[in-house]
Write a protein that holds these residues in place. Structure first.
Motif, mmCIF file in Angstrom:
data_model
loop_
_atom_site.group_PDB
_atom_site.id
_atom_site.type_symbol
_atom_site.label_atom_id
_atom_site.label_comp_id
_atom_site.label_asym_id
_atom_site.label_seq_id
_atom_site.Cartn_x
_atom_site.Cartn_y
_atom_site.Cartn_z
ATOM 1 N N ARG A 1 0.859 -1.181 0.000
ATOM 2 C CA ARG A 1 0.000 0.000 0.000
ATOM 3 C C ARG A 1 0.895 1.230 0.000
ATOM 4 O O ARG A 1 1.722 1.400 0.891
ATOM 5 N N LEU B 1 1.820 4.853 0.716
ATOM 6 C CA LEU B 1 1.412 5.911 1.630
ATOM 7 C C LEU B 1 1.990 7.239 1.168
ATOM 8 O O LEU B 1 3.113 7.300 0.675
ATOM 9 N N ASP C 1 2.315 13.331 4.919
ATOM 10 C CA ASP C 1 1.234 14.224 5.355
ATOM 11 C C ASP C 1 1.509 15.688 5.027
ATOM 12 O O ASP C 1 0.640 16.526 5.189
ATOM 13 N N ILE D 1 1.142 8.723 7.798
ATOM 14 C CA ILE D 1 0.159 8.242 8.768
ATOM 15 C C ILE D 1 -0.781 7.269 8.074
ATOM 16 O O ILE D 1 -1.309 7.560 6.994
ATOM 17 N N GLU D 2 -0.970 6.113 8.683
ATOM 18 C CA GLU D 2 -1.899 5.103 8.184
ATOM 19 C C GLU D 2 -2.666 4.561 9.379
ATOM 20 O O GLU D 2 -2.088 3.884 10.240
ATOM 21 N N ASP D 3 -3.961 4.864 9.442
ATOM 22 C CA ASP D 3 -4.792 4.469 10.582
ATOM 23 C C ASP D 3 -4.151 4.981 11.870
ATOM 24 O O ASP D 3 -3.937 6.167 12.003
ATOM 25 N N ASP D 4 -3.792 4.093 12.783
ATOM 26 C CA ASP D 4 -3.170 4.526 14.040
ATOM 27 C C ASP D 4 -1.647 4.442 13.996
ATOM 28 O O ASP D 4 -0.982 4.646 14.995
ATOM 29 N N GLN D 5 -1.090 4.157 12.828
ATOM 30 C CA GLN D 5 0.365 4.026 12.674
ATOM 31 C C GLN D 5 0.954 5.327 12.133
ATOM 32 O O GLN D 5 0.520 5.829 11.098
ATOM 33 N N ASP E 1 2.053 -6.023 10.770
ATOM 34 C CA ASP E 1 0.852 -6.843 11.013
ATOM 35 C C ASP E 1 0.411 -7.588 9.755
ATOM 36 O O ASP E 1 -0.777 -7.644 9.436
ATOM 37 N N GLU F 1 0.688 -6.763 6.715
ATOM 38 C CA GLU F 1 0.421 -5.865 5.587
ATOM 39 C C GLU F 1 1.717 -5.215 5.133
ATOM 40 O O GLU F 1 2.595 -4.925 5.944
ATOM 41 N N TYR G 1 3.671 -1.997 3.255
ATOM 42 C CA TYR G 1 3.539 -0.559 3.031
ATOM 43 C C TYR G 1 4.763 -0.047 2.297
ATOM 44 O O TYR G 1 5.876 -0.558 2.477
#
Length: 157
Positions: free
Chosen positions: A41, A43, A46, A59-63, A143, A145, A147
């Motif tokens: 994925r 990213l 920001d 930033i990806e979700d809470d990461q 996890d 996944e 990135y």
């Protein structure tokens, strides 16, 4: 045998051992990450950024992931690359490329330093056509996944 032959043989063996170590056995350069960038994925940072001491934040979700270097990047001069994360990845590496150029394999694994901080030592080759525009592709597995984060920067001369 003459002493000169022994010296030559020892040098050849030593150079082979160093090449083997740098070629992946020592964990410095990874010849292949075991996955393709298309699986990851992508990213986006920001905010607009470049690879320097202030770093780039993703930033990806809470990461939250920040990539940075401490010193200016120059070809043939080793430099530290840092990855700061809120959760520890299973694997992390950085690959340096130039668009439309074959600069060889310049891929380096990160090693954990402390909770949330990973580092790698990298070295860029010299571009024979005097270009300085590089792309750092940070890749990590978190996890299960994959990135990918790309940062375009210029290396000093």
């Amino acid at each position: 045998m003459k002493a000169g032959y022994w010296v030559g043989a020892v040098l050849v063996l030593a150079m082979g051992a160093v090449g083997y170590w740098l070629g992946g056995a020592g964990g410095i350069v990874d010849q292949g990450g075991g996955w393709q960038d298309e699986q990851a994925r992508l990213l986006e940072a920001d905010a607009p950024c470049t690879l320097d001491a202030s770093g780039c934040r993703f930033i990806e979700d809470d990461q939250v992931m920040t990539v940075r270097v401490q010193d200016p990047i120059r070809p043939l001069v080793p430099f530290k690359v840092y990855l700061e994360t809120t959760r520890s990845p299973e694997m992390a590496e950085v690959r340096f490329t130039m668009d439309d150029m074959d600069m060889g394999i310049n891929q380096f694994r990160f090693s954990p330093v402390s909770e949330g901080l990973w580092e790698s030592t990298a070295v860029l080759p010299v571009c024979t056509v005097d270009r300085a525009d590089w792309r750092a592709t940070f890749r990590m597995k978190l996890d299960g996944e994959y990135y990918r984060m790309d940062v375009v920067f210029e290396a000093g001369r």
